[in-house]
Design an enzyme around this catalytic site. Structure first.
Site, PDB file in Angstrom:
ATOM      1  N   PRO A   9      23.375  -1.556  54.072  1.00  0.00           N
ATOM      2  CA  PRO A   9      23.748  -0.495  53.134  1.00  0.00           C
ATOM      3  C   PRO A   9      24.392  -0.984  51.841  1.00  0.00           C
ATOM      4  O   PRO A   9      25.188  -1.922  51.844  1.00  0.00           O
ATOM      5  CB  PRO A   9      24.740   0.367  53.928  1.00  0.00           C
ATOM      6  CG  PRO A   9      25.106  -0.424  55.120  1.00  0.00           C
ATOM      7  CD  PRO A   9      23.990  -1.374  55.383  1.00  0.00           C
ATOM      8  N   ASN A  10      24.004  -0.322  50.777  1.00  0.00           N
ATOM      9  CA  ASN A  10      24.561  -0.512  49.426  1.00  0.00           C
ATOM     10  C   ASN A  10      24.098  -1.791  48.729  1.00  0.00           C
ATOM     11  O   ASN A  10      24.422  -2.003  47.562  1.00  0.00           O
ATOM     12  CB  ASN A  10      26.099  -0.443  49.444  1.00  0.00           C
ATOM     13  CG  ASN A  10      26.588   0.892  49.964  1.00  0.00           C
ATOM     14  OD1 ASN A  10      26.185   1.922  49.438  1.00  0.00           O
ATOM     15  ND2 ASN A  10      27.412   0.888  50.991  1.00  0.00           N
ATOM     16  N   ARG A  17      27.120  -2.180  41.724  1.00  0.00           N
ATOM     17  CA  ARG A  17      28.309  -2.077  42.594  1.00  0.00           C
ATOM     18  C   ARG A  17      29.242  -3.271  42.395  1.00  0.00           C
ATOM     19  O   ARG A  17      28.811  -4.426  42.405  1.00  0.00           O
ATOM     20  CB  ARG A  17      27.897  -1.928  44.063  1.00  0.00           C
ATOM     21  CG  ARG A  17      27.527  -3.194  44.780  1.00  0.00           C
ATOM     22  CD  ARG A  17      27.118  -2.997  46.226  1.00  0.00           C
ATOM     23  NE  ARG A  17      28.236  -2.838  47.130  1.00  0.00           N
ATOM     24  CZ  ARG A  17      28.239  -3.306  48.380  1.00  0.00           C
ATOM     25  NH1 ARG A  17      27.202  -3.968  48.862  1.00  0.00           N
ATOM     26  NH2 ARG A  17      29.271  -3.106  49.150  1.00  0.00           N
ATOM     27  N   TYR A  22      30.303  -8.822  43.601  1.00  0.00           N
ATOM     28  CA  TYR A  22      28.916  -9.097  43.992  1.00  0.00           C
ATOM     29  C   TYR A  22      28.032  -9.613  42.861  1.00  0.00           C
ATOM     30  O   TYR A  22      26.865  -9.919  43.103  1.00  0.00           O
ATOM     31  CB  TYR A  22      28.304  -7.826  44.605  1.00  0.00           C
ATOM     32  CG  TYR A  22      29.043  -7.368  45.847  1.00  0.00           C
ATOM     33  CD1 TYR A  22      29.072  -8.159  46.987  1.00  0.00           C
ATOM     34  CD2 TYR A  22      29.745  -6.161  45.866  1.00  0.00           C
ATOM     35  CE1 TYR A  22      29.756  -7.762  48.125  1.00  0.00           C
ATOM     36  CE2 TYR A  22      30.438  -5.748  46.999  1.00  0.00           C
ATOM     37  CZ  TYR A  22      30.444  -6.549  48.118  1.00  0.00           C
ATOM     38  OH  TYR A  22      31.128  -6.154  49.242  1.00  0.00           O
ATOM     39  N   ASN A  73      21.759  -9.711  56.202  1.00  0.00           N
ATOM     40  CA  ASN A  73      23.047  -9.327  55.620  1.00  0.00           C
ATOM     41  C   ASN A  73      23.249  -7.866  56.014  1.00  0.00           C
ATOM     42  O   ASN A  73      22.750  -6.961  55.349  1.00  0.00           O
ATOM     43  CB  ASN A  73      23.041  -9.482  54.097  1.00  0.00           C
ATOM     44  CG  ASN A  73      24.393  -9.135  53.502  1.00  0.00           C
ATOM     45  OD1 ASN A  73      25.264  -8.582  54.185  1.00  0.00           O
ATOM     46  ND2 ASN A  73      24.583  -9.446  52.223  1.00  0.00           N
ATOM     47  N   ALA A  76      28.082  -3.534  55.304  1.00  0.00           N
ATOM     48  CA  ALA A  76      29.232  -2.942  56.004  1.00  0.00           C
ATOM     49  C   ALA A  76      29.020  -2.866  57.522  1.00  0.00           C
ATOM     50  O   ALA A  76      29.985  -2.906  58.290  1.00  0.00           O
ATOM     51  CB  ALA A  76      29.530  -1.560  55.442  1.00  0.00           C
ATOM     52  N   HIS A  79      30.632  -5.300  60.217  1.00  0.00           N
ATOM     53  CA  HIS A  79      31.977  -5.176  60.792  1.00  0.00           C
ATOM     54  C   HIS A  79      32.094  -4.026  61.782  1.00  0.00           C
ATOM     55  O   HIS A  79      33.171  -3.779  62.310  1.00  0.00           O
ATOM     56  CB  HIS A  79      32.986  -4.963  59.644  1.00  0.00           C
ATOM     57  CG  HIS A  79      32.696  -5.822  58.445  1.00  0.00           C
ATOM     58  ND1 HIS A  79      32.736  -7.198  58.488  1.00  0.00           N
ATOM     59  CD2 HIS A  79      32.310  -5.513  57.167  1.00  0.00           C
ATOM     60  CE1 HIS A  79      32.408  -7.680  57.288  1.00  0.00           C
ATOM     61  NE2 HIS A  79      32.142  -6.683  56.482  1.00  0.00           N
ATOM     62  N   ASP A  86      23.427  -6.118  69.432  1.00  0.00           N
ATOM     63  CA  ASP A  86      22.627  -6.025  70.660  1.00  0.00           C
ATOM     64  C   ASP A  86      21.139  -6.203  70.377  1.00  0.00           C
ATOM     65  O   ASP A  86      20.421  -6.821  71.167  1.00  0.00           O
ATOM     66  CB  ASP A  86      22.866  -4.674  71.354  1.00  0.00           C
ATOM     67  CG  ASP A  86      24.212  -4.630  72.079  1.00  0.00           C
ATOM     68  OD1 ASP A  86      24.864  -5.679  72.203  1.00  0.00           O
ATOM     69  OD2 ASP A  86      24.600  -3.535  72.523  1.00  0.00           O
ATOM     70  N   GLU A  97      23.032 -15.277  59.330  1.00  0.00           N
ATOM     71  CA  GLU A  97      23.773 -14.201  58.666  1.00  0.00           C
ATOM     72  C   GLU A  97      24.163 -14.662  57.262  1.00  0.00           C
ATOM     73  O   GLU A  97      24.647 -15.785  57.103  1.00  0.00           O
ATOM     74  CB  GLU A  97      25.029 -13.933  59.505  1.00  0.00           C
ATOM     75  CG  GLU A  97      26.002 -12.945  58.932  1.00  0.00           C
ATOM     76  CD  GLU A  97      27.312 -12.908  59.748  1.00  0.00           C
ATOM     77  OE1 GLU A  97      27.649 -13.914  60.418  1.00  0.00           O
ATOM     78  OE2 GLU A  97      27.987 -11.888  59.680  1.00  0.00           O
ATOM     79  N   HIS A  99      26.253 -13.461  53.647  1.00  0.00           N
ATOM     80  CA  HIS A  99      27.089 -12.533  52.870  1.00  0.00           C
ATOM     81  C   HIS A  99      27.261 -13.098  51.476  1.00  0.00           C
ATOM     82  O   HIS A  99      27.547 -14.291  51.320  1.00  0.00           O
ATOM     83  CB  HIS A  99      28.454 -12.320  53.528  1.00  0.00           C
ATOM     84  CG  HIS A  99      28.334 -11.693  54.867  1.00  0.00           C
ATOM     85  ND1 HIS A  99      28.076 -10.353  55.024  1.00  0.00           N
ATOM     86  CD2 HIS A  99      28.356 -12.227  56.111  1.00  0.00           C
ATOM     87  CE1 HIS A  99      27.967 -10.087  56.314  1.00  0.00           C
ATOM     88  NE2 HIS A  99      28.130 -11.207  56.993  1.00  0.00           N
ATOM     89  N   SER A 101      29.634 -12.327  49.380  1.00  0.00           N
ATOM     90  CA  SER A 101      31.057 -12.619  49.142  1.00  0.00           C
ATOM     91  C   SER A 101      31.620 -13.426  50.310  1.00  0.00           C
ATOM     92  O   SER A 101      30.986 -13.554  51.364  1.00  0.00           O
ATOM     93  CB  SER A 101      31.832 -11.307  48.992  1.00  0.00           C
ATOM     94  OG  SER A 101      31.768 -10.572  50.204  1.00  0.00           O
ATOM     95  N   ARG A 106      38.585 -11.819  52.440  1.00  0.00           N
ATOM     96  CA  ARG A 106      38.795 -10.461  51.910  1.00  0.00           C
ATOM     97  C   ARG A 106      39.677  -9.648  52.886  1.00  0.00           C
ATOM     98  O   ARG A 106      40.491 -10.214  53.588  1.00  0.00           O
ATOM     99  CB  ARG A 106      37.426  -9.811  51.646  1.00  0.00           C
ATOM    100  CG  ARG A 106      36.640 -10.569  50.551  1.00  0.00           C
ATOM    101  CD  ARG A 106      35.300  -9.937  50.275  1.00  0.00           C
ATOM    102  NE  ARG A 106      35.445  -8.578  49.757  1.00  0.00           N
ATOM    103  CZ  ARG A 106      34.425  -7.720  49.635  1.00  0.00           C
ATOM    104  NH1 ARG A 106      33.206  -8.093  49.982  1.00  0.00           N
ATOM    105  NH2 ARG A 106      34.631  -6.506  49.160  1.00  0.00           N
ATOM    106  N   ARG A 110      37.085  -7.015  57.195  1.00  0.00           N
ATOM    107  CA  ARG A 110      35.828  -7.738  56.922  1.00  0.00           C
ATOM    108  C   ARG A 110      35.775  -9.085  57.645  1.00  0.00           C
ATOM    109  O   ARG A 110      34.793  -9.815  57.576  1.00  0.00           O
ATOM    110  CB  ARG A 110      35.653  -7.965  55.418  1.00  0.00           C
ATOM    111  CG  ARG A 110      35.413  -6.696  54.650  1.00  0.00           C
ATOM    112  CD  ARG A 110      35.090  -6.967  53.197  1.00  0.00           C
ATOM    113  NE  ARG A 110      35.445  -5.830  52.378  1.00  0.00           N
ATOM    114  CZ  ARG A 110      34.666  -4.763  52.164  1.00  0.00           C
ATOM    115  NH1 ARG A 110      33.458  -4.718  52.665  1.00  0.00           N
ATOM    116  NH2 ARG A 110      35.089  -3.763  51.422  1.00  0.00           N
TER     117      ARG A 110
HETATM  118  C1  DQA Z   1      28.726  -8.027  52.198  1.00  0.00           C
HETATM  119  C2  DQA Z   1      30.191  -7.987  52.652  1.00  0.00           C
HETATM  120  C3  DQA Z   1      30.496  -6.706  53.410  1.00  0.00           C
HETATM  121  O1  DQA Z   1      31.845  -6.690  53.842  1.00  0.00           O
HETATM  122  C4  DQA Z   1      30.259  -5.504  52.520  1.00  0.00           C
HETATM  123  O2  DQA Z   1      30.452  -4.317  53.255  1.00  0.00           O
HETATM  124  C5  DQA Z   1      28.912  -5.527  51.875  1.00  0.00           C
HETATM  125  C6  DQA Z   1      28.377  -6.792  51.378  1.00  0.00           C
HETATM  126  C7  DQA Z   1      28.423  -9.263  51.330  1.00  0.00           C
HETATM  127  O3  DQA Z   1      27.246  -9.557  51.160  1.00  0.00           O
HETATM  128  O4  DQA Z   1      29.345  -9.910  50.834  1.00  0.00           O
HETATM  129  O5  DQA Z   1      28.311  -4.487  51.650  1.00  0.00           O
HETATM  130  O6  DQA Z   1      27.906  -8.084  53.343  1.00  0.00           O
END
Ligand code: DQA
Length: 143
Positions: A9-10, A17, A22, A73, A76, A79, A86, A97, A99, A101, A106, A110
């Site tokens: 998401p996002n 954003r 980011y 990735n 959110a 977490h 699963d 994985e 990320h 950031s 943080r 997170r």
């Molecule tokens: C993220 C870090 C997450 O905590 C956050 O909710 C994101 C982006 C990252 O790529 O740094 O949406 O996954």
């Protein structure tokens, strides 16, 4: 080799954003970087983004016996989502994985990654280069 890249998401809002966290590059830029890296290394790649947990679970399940690796990735959902953890465990496809950031530096909430428990490697804090690193992990893993 076939890789599936899953973005949560996002991440479609990259460039808009929280640029201080980011960066200014867009989701489209990210897709282009992943495609270029895969192309250069002879890897077939599917890239997706969803704001919905169940869609991500469905995509992981659909990768079963089709994909050689998953780069994820979960944003959110990292977490919160035991369902994504699963699903990754269920298909047992090697996963990395990513990320953008440095989540470990943080907010406390997170610092926990459920999805990471099913991943061979976690890459944080490299921005979009983290995806390139993840692809290269699979390139070198095959050797
Ligand atoms: C993220 C870090 C997450 O905590 C956050 O909710 C994101 C982006 C990252 O790529 O740094 O949406 O996954």
């Amino acid at each position: 080799m076939k890789l599936l890249v899953i973005n949560g998401p996002n991440l479609n809002m990259l460039g808009v954003r929280e640029p201080a966290i980011y960066g200014n590059e867009t989701y489209k830029d990210m897709v282009a970087l992943i495609q270029e890296t895969c192309h250069q290394n002879g890897i077939e790649v599917e890239i997706m983004q969803s704001n919905h947990e169940g869609v991500i679970v469905d995509a992981i399940q659909a990768a079963y016996e089709k994909m050689d690796g998953i780069i994820i990735n979960p944003a959110a959902y990292t977490h919160t989502s035991i369902a994504i953890l699963d699903a990754l465990k269920a298909v047992a496809i090697p996963a990395v994985e990513v990320h953008l950031s440095k989540i470990e530096e943080r907010e406390d909430f997170r610092k926990i990654s459920y999805a990471g428990l099913a991943c061979e490697k976690t890459i944080t804090g490299l921005g979009m280069d983290g995806y390139r690193e993840a692809v290269m992990y699979f390139v070198n893993r095959e050797c």
